[in-house]
Design a protein around this motif. Structure first.
Motif, PDB file in Angstrom:
ATOM      1  N   ARG A 135      -4.857  -2.394  11.886  1.00 13.25           N
ATOM      2  CA  ARG A 135      -4.939  -1.670  10.623  1.00 13.25           C
ATOM      3  C   ARG A 135      -6.336  -1.880  10.066  1.00 13.25           C
ATOM      4  NH1 ARG A 135      -3.482  -4.988   6.061  1.00 13.25           N
ATOM      5  NH2 ARG A 135      -3.264  -7.167   6.718  1.00 13.25           N
ATOM      6  N   THR A 150      -6.212   1.596   3.163  1.00 18.59           N
ATOM      7  CA  THR A 150      -5.526   2.014   4.391  1.00 18.59           C
ATOM      8  C   THR A 150      -6.507   2.544   5.434  1.00 18.59           C
ATOM      9  OG1 THR A 150      -5.152   4.289   3.642  1.00 18.59           O
ATOM     10  CG2 THR A 150      -3.468   2.646   3.063  1.00 18.59           C
ATOM     11  N   LEU A 199       0.813  -1.213   0.000  1.00 19.37           N
ATOM     12  CA  LEU A 199       0.000   0.000   0.000  1.00 19.37           C
ATOM     13  C   LEU A 199       0.849   1.266   0.000  1.00 19.37           C
ATOM     14  CD1 LEU A 199      -2.810  -1.054   2.515  1.00 19.37           C
ATOM     15  CD2 LEU A 199      -2.775  -1.264   0.026  1.00 19.37           C
TER      16      LEU A 199
END
Length: 395
Positions: free
Chosen positions: A251, A68, A32
């Motif tokens: 996350r 994200t 990412l």
């Protein structure tokens, strides 16, 4: 001279093209940070007149920000992409993108904005004609799920029927998987857990890889249903095979799995590390303004606090969740938590009975009323013959 100008134009495009290729490769590899780095570089290097290439860079950046958990940044990039597609005359791309925008708005807790985004896209498609309308199968399915969340069974059934019809002709490759996931959700709401597991298995079989991040892994979803079935052992097997821990870094892409793990630990009566995990998940969701996630995490905290005997803390977290959820009309998110949540809501109203004008009383009553009615669903056979499978066909 013409050849020279063509070579010069190609030279101007080349650095941005290379950066975009690197971003795409990084995205495919699941990196990412690298994807964001090269997508942003591509946006800087691609000539402004090369609208199509620039739009590709923005959509790559948008999908990566989504992964994200930075949904605000993702929405911003998506709107740039949609505006560019509008200028290029690719209106069907704009319409198709609206369901992704609505998905993000749901995660941000903006259910009414999501509904508006979907309705606007459906109106645009209607103005373009039947071919464009086939793209809106996703949009009607999204509206059906929003209506389900808010307890509007009539609207849910109507949009499901339209979605089932359009889904037979939609050109979007991820329709079969999306439909099966929605059916699993509705089957689960009706306590038809075996049927829900079948739909989840089907969703996995027909899934086609696409840029939209997977925020609700199928195996984790199945583990939640195992818990509702009382099959703790199967949920524990999922946790062991997944190798997930309450101590690891949180996350966004693992949020659903971590919340599932918290439910497994709750069923086990093993709370070590769970409270800290939920606090870290909450802090990340708050920092990224993902109110939908915040509500879900708070409700998991409510159940965990109650199970540990901390009634005051449970009620405080519940009140906060209710205040966030009430303006958007959340219902099923509370109902999905089962009998324990129902009792907590009853206790909440009882604890505030000395305040008859409490602003949340009527909202809690509405949620409590949603615990009992059955959910009407369209079976998967509706993909080929939608109307006969409706429990109450529309007049």
């Amino acid at each position: 001279a013409l050849a020279g100008r063509m070579h010069q134009d190609e030279s101007k495009r080349l650095p941005g093209t290379i950066a975009l290729v690197r971003a795409t490769n990084a995205q495919n590899q699941g990196s990412l940070a690298e994807t964001v780095k090269y997508a942003e570089l591509a946006i800087q290097l691609i000539p402004k007149e090369n609208t199509h290439l620039l739009a590709q860079a923005f959509i790559t950046l948008g999908m990566t920000h989504w992964a994200t958990g930075d949904l605000e940044a993702s929405l911003q990039a998506m709107h740039v992409w949609m505006n560019d597609m509008q200028r290029l005359g690719n209106q069907e791309f704009v319409i198709a993108s609206a369901f992704a925008v609505a998905d993000m708005e749901v995660i941000l807790g903006r259910l009414r904005e999501a509904e508006n985004s979907l309705q606007q896209a459906i109106q645009q498609a209607g103005a373009l004609g039947p071919e464009a309308e086939t793209v809106t199968a996703h949009h009607h399915l999204g509206l059906a799920l929003l209506a389900h969340e808010q307890g509007d069974d009539a609207a849910m059934t109507q949009h499901l029927q339209i979605a089932a019809d359009l889904g037979q002709r939609t050109p979007l490759v991820n329709w079969p998987s999306r439909w099966s996931m929605a059916q699993a959700r509705l089957q689960e709401a009706d306590d038809a857990w075996d049927a829900a597991l079948e739909r989840l298995n089907e969703a996995g079989r027909v899934y086609v890889k696409n840029p939209v991040p997977i925020t609700q892994p199928i195996e984790a979803y199945k583990a939640r249903i195992y818990l509702k079935q009382g099959r703790l052992d199967r949920a524990q097997i999922w946790a062991q095979e997944r190798g997930i821990s309450v101590d690891e870094r949180v996350r966004y892409l693992s949020e659903y799995e971590h919340l599932t793990l918290a439910r497994v630990r709750l069923a086990e009566g093993a709370f070590d590390g769970v409270n800290d995990l939920l606090e870290r998940l909450l802090a990340l969701a708050e920092a990224q303004h993902r109110t939908g996630s915040v509500i879900e995490i708070l409700l998991t905290q409510v159940l965990t606090d109650q199970a540990q005997g901390d009634r005051l803390k449970a009620h405080a977290a519940l009140e906060r969740a209710l205040r966030l959820a009430e303006p958007e009309g959340y219902l099923r998110t509370f109902v999905e938590k089962g009998k324990a949540m129902r009792q907590l809501l009853l206790d909440f109203n009882a604890a505030n009975k000395k305040q008859p004008a409490h602003p949340l009383h009527s909202y809690v009553d509405k949620i409590l009323a949603a615990f009992s009615p059955p959910v009407k669903i369209i079976s998967n056979a509706a993909l080929s013959n939608p109307a006969p499978d409706l429990i109450e066909p529309l007049t």
